[in-house]
Design a protein around this motif. Structure first.
Motif, PDB file in Angstrom:
ATOM      1  N   LEU A  91       0.833  -1.204   0.000  1.00 27.51           N
ATOM      2  CA  LEU A  91       0.000   0.000   0.000  1.00 27.51           C
ATOM      3  C   LEU A  91       0.869   1.256   0.000  1.00 27.51           C
ATOM      4  CD1 LEU A  91      -2.839   1.235   0.198  1.00 27.51           C
ATOM      5  CD2 LEU A  91      -2.648   1.048   2.689  1.00 27.51           C
ATOM      6  N   LEU A  92       0.569   2.193  -0.904  1.00 25.93           N
ATOM      7  CA  LEU A  92       1.290   3.455  -0.993  1.00 25.93           C
ATOM      8  C   LEU A  92       0.573   4.523  -0.161  1.00 25.93           C
ATOM      9  CD1 LEU A  92       1.942   3.409  -4.852  1.00 25.93           C
ATOM     10  CD2 LEU A  92       3.372   2.469  -3.019  1.00 25.93           C
TER      11      LEU A  92
ATOM     12  N   LEU B 281      -5.941   6.153  -3.708  1.00 27.71           N
ATOM     13  CA  LEU B 281      -5.076   5.088  -3.197  1.00 27.71           C
ATOM     14  C   LEU B 281      -4.284   4.456  -4.326  1.00 27.71           C
ATOM     15  CD1 LEU B 281      -7.158   2.964  -0.635  1.00 27.71           C
ATOM     16  CD2 LEU B 281      -5.349   4.608  -0.163  1.00 27.71           C
ATOM     17  N   GLY B 282      -3.114   3.942  -3.957  1.00 24.69           N
ATOM     18  CA  GLY B 282      -2.311   3.149  -4.874  1.00 24.69           C
ATOM     19  C   GLY B 282      -1.724   1.975  -4.122  1.00 24.69           C
ATOM     20  N   PHE B 283      -1.675   0.824  -4.766  1.00 28.25           N
ATOM     21  CA  PHE B 283      -1.014  -0.330  -4.146  1.00 28.25           C
ATOM     22  C   PHE B 283      -0.448  -1.225  -5.230  1.00 28.25           C
ATOM     23  CE2 PHE B 283      -5.520  -1.320  -4.493  1.00 28.25           C
ATOM     24  CZ  PHE B 283      -5.579  -2.626  -4.963  1.00 28.25           C
ATOM     25  N   ARG B 284       0.695  -1.809  -4.909  1.00 28.49           N
ATOM     26  CA  ARG B 284       1.408  -2.673  -5.844  1.00 28.49           C
ATOM     27  C   ARG B 284       0.653  -3.988  -6.038  1.00 28.49           C
ATOM     28  NH1 ARG B 284       4.459  -1.600  -9.309  1.00 28.49           N
ATOM     29  NH2 ARG B 284       5.997  -3.238  -8.960  1.00 28.49           N
ATOM     30  N   LEU B 285       0.670  -4.481  -7.269  1.00 29.54           N
ATOM     31  CA  LEU B 285      -0.037  -5.710  -7.621  1.00 29.54           C
ATOM     32  C   LEU B 285       0.981  -6.824  -7.856  1.00 29.54           C
ATOM     33  CD1 LEU B 285      -2.641  -4.108 -10.042  1.00 29.54           C
ATOM     34  CD2 LEU B 285      -3.117  -5.065  -7.774  1.00 29.54           C
TER      35      LEU B 285
ATOM     36  N   ASN C 157       4.520  -6.173 -12.194  1.00 26.52           N
ATOM     37  CA  ASN C 157       5.126  -4.856 -11.985  1.00 26.52           C
ATOM     38  C   ASN C 157       4.074  -3.750 -12.074  1.00 26.52           C
ATOM     39  OD1 ASN C 157       4.564  -4.840 -14.745  1.00 26.52           O
ATOM     40  ND2 ASN C 157       6.431  -3.735 -15.289  1.00 26.52           N
ATOM     41  N   GLN C 158       2.807  -4.116 -11.996  1.00 29.93           N
ATOM     42  CA  GLN C 158       1.738  -3.131 -12.107  1.00 29.93           C
ATOM     43  C   GLN C 158       1.390  -2.503 -10.755  1.00 29.93           C
ATOM     44  OE1 GLN C 158      -1.657  -4.073 -14.725  1.00 29.93           O
ATOM     45  NE2 GLN C 158      -0.677  -6.040 -15.095  1.00 29.93           N
ATOM     46  N   THR C 159       0.722  -1.371 -10.847  1.00 29.40           N
ATOM     47  CA  THR C 159       0.233  -0.665  -9.673  1.00 29.40           C
ATOM     48  C   THR C 159      -1.256  -0.393  -9.852  1.00 29.40           C
ATOM     49  OG1 THR C 159       2.365   0.413  -9.293  1.00 29.40           O
ATOM     50  CG2 THR C 159       0.442   1.426  -8.261  1.00 29.40           C
ATOM     51  N   ALA C 160      -2.019  -0.631  -8.808  1.00 29.07           N
ATOM     52  CA  ALA C 160      -3.451  -0.313  -8.827  1.00 29.07           C
ATOM     53  C   ALA C 160      -3.640   1.132  -8.406  1.00 29.07           C
ATOM     54  CB  ALA C 160      -4.205  -1.247  -7.887  1.00 29.07           C
TER      55      ALA C 160
ATOM     56  N   SER D 148       8.181   4.214  -5.596  1.00 33.13           N
ATOM     57  CA  SER D 148       8.857   3.194  -6.378  1.00 33.13           C
ATOM     58  C   SER D 148       8.508   1.823  -5.850  1.00 33.13           C
ATOM     59  CB  SER D 148      10.381   3.422  -6.320  1.00 33.13           C
ATOM     60  OG  SER D 148      10.799   3.375  -4.989  1.00 33.13           O
ATOM     61  N   PRO D 149       8.611   0.766  -6.724  1.00 28.49           N
ATOM     62  CA  PRO D 149       8.295  -0.580  -6.271  1.00 28.49           C
ATOM     63  C   PRO D 149       9.117  -0.971  -5.044  1.00 28.49           C
ATOM     64  CG  PRO D 149       8.575  -0.517  -8.642  1.00 28.49           C
ATOM     65  CD  PRO D 149       9.003   0.813  -8.112  1.00 28.49           C
TER      66      PRO D 149
END
Length: 257
Positions: A126-127, A144-148, A152-155, A255-256
């Motif tokens: 979670l970002l 909101l943003g969170f890594r999937l 290498n995708q981001t939601a 960043s990831p």
């Protein structure tokens, strides 16, 4: 949103060809010169007037998303009091096809456990949440943003409050370089297939659909591309070719991890 990629590939090829032709006529930085006689204005020529119109789009693409978030209360209708971890976990439960053991983003479920107290924050996908009025109702909305994982995708998600309920009004998954909020628009920056270029996708609030709708997808030149590196997520966008830049950058995806 994988359907966006074929469209973008065609757009990129056309843009590169156009830039190549334009560059061939440049290079003279001398003094002023006459442009010659002004050409006679000509109206646009309509090609293939008898061509049968397409009855369906070439690629399916959801221009908007709207979904009531179940199981997450909004105390006092204040979205700032909603726990972002609860919001993401509600999505994981609601979409087992994406986040289940056979889903494309199955590893996200285990990682989200690290977002709770006592977890390893370095592994939490979670970002940082951002709050801004994107719907124009005078109240803050939640971005909101969170890594999937394991991709290498981001939601990227946007939520608002309606009738005491939390409502998701934007849902997009992509390889993200950065995200910006400009006024009531959300702009995603993604790496292009060609070095030195990037895509910028703009989402804007549509009162009729009660959702953030896809409004623009641009293919922009952001550097000479000689290093073959994509821009840093924290870097400001470089001046683009033939495009008006948006002002007021407000949020940049991390960043990831």
């Amino acid at each position: 949103m994988p359907a966006r990629r074929p469209v973008r590939t065609a757009l990129a090829a056309a843009a590169v060809a156009l830039l190549s032709v334009t560059a061939a006529g440049c290079g003279d930085t001398g003094g002023l010169r006459g442009a010659g006689a002004t050409p006679t204005a000509a109206s646009p020529a309509k090609l293939w007037p008898d061509l049968r119109p397409a009855s369906s789009p070439a690629y399916p693409y959801d221009v908007s998303t709207r979904e009531i978030v179940k199981g997450v209360a909004v105390p006092g209708d204040d979205i700032r009091k909603v726990d972002p971890v609860d919001v993401v976990e509600a999505e994981l439960r609601a979409h087992p096809a994406d986040y289940g053991s056979k889903g494309a983003y199955h590893a996200t479920v285990d990682r989200m456990q690290e977002c709770r107290p006592g977890g390893d924050r370095a592994r939490c996908p979670l970002l940082k949440p951002y709050y801004r009025d994107l719907t124009g109702d005078g109240r803050a909305d939640l971005t909101l943003g969170f890594r999937l994982y394991p991709t290498n995708q981001t939601a990227v998600r946007v939520y608002t409050v309606e009738r005491h309920r939390l409502v998701q009004v934007l849902a997009d998954n992509d390889a993200i370089i950065g995200v910006e909020l400009a006024g009531r628009s959300l702009i995603e920056r993604s790496p292009a297939d060609t070095s030195g270029y990037e895509y910028r996708t703009t989402w804007e609030w549509d009162p009729g659909q009660r959702a953030m709708v896809f409004s623009r997808d641009e293919y922009l030149h952001v550097g000479d591309g000689r290093t073959g590196r994509t821009p840093s997520p924290s870097a400001s966008p470089a001046p683009s070719t033939g495009t008006t830049r948006t002002a007021e950058p407000a949020a940049t995806a991390a960043s990831p991890r």
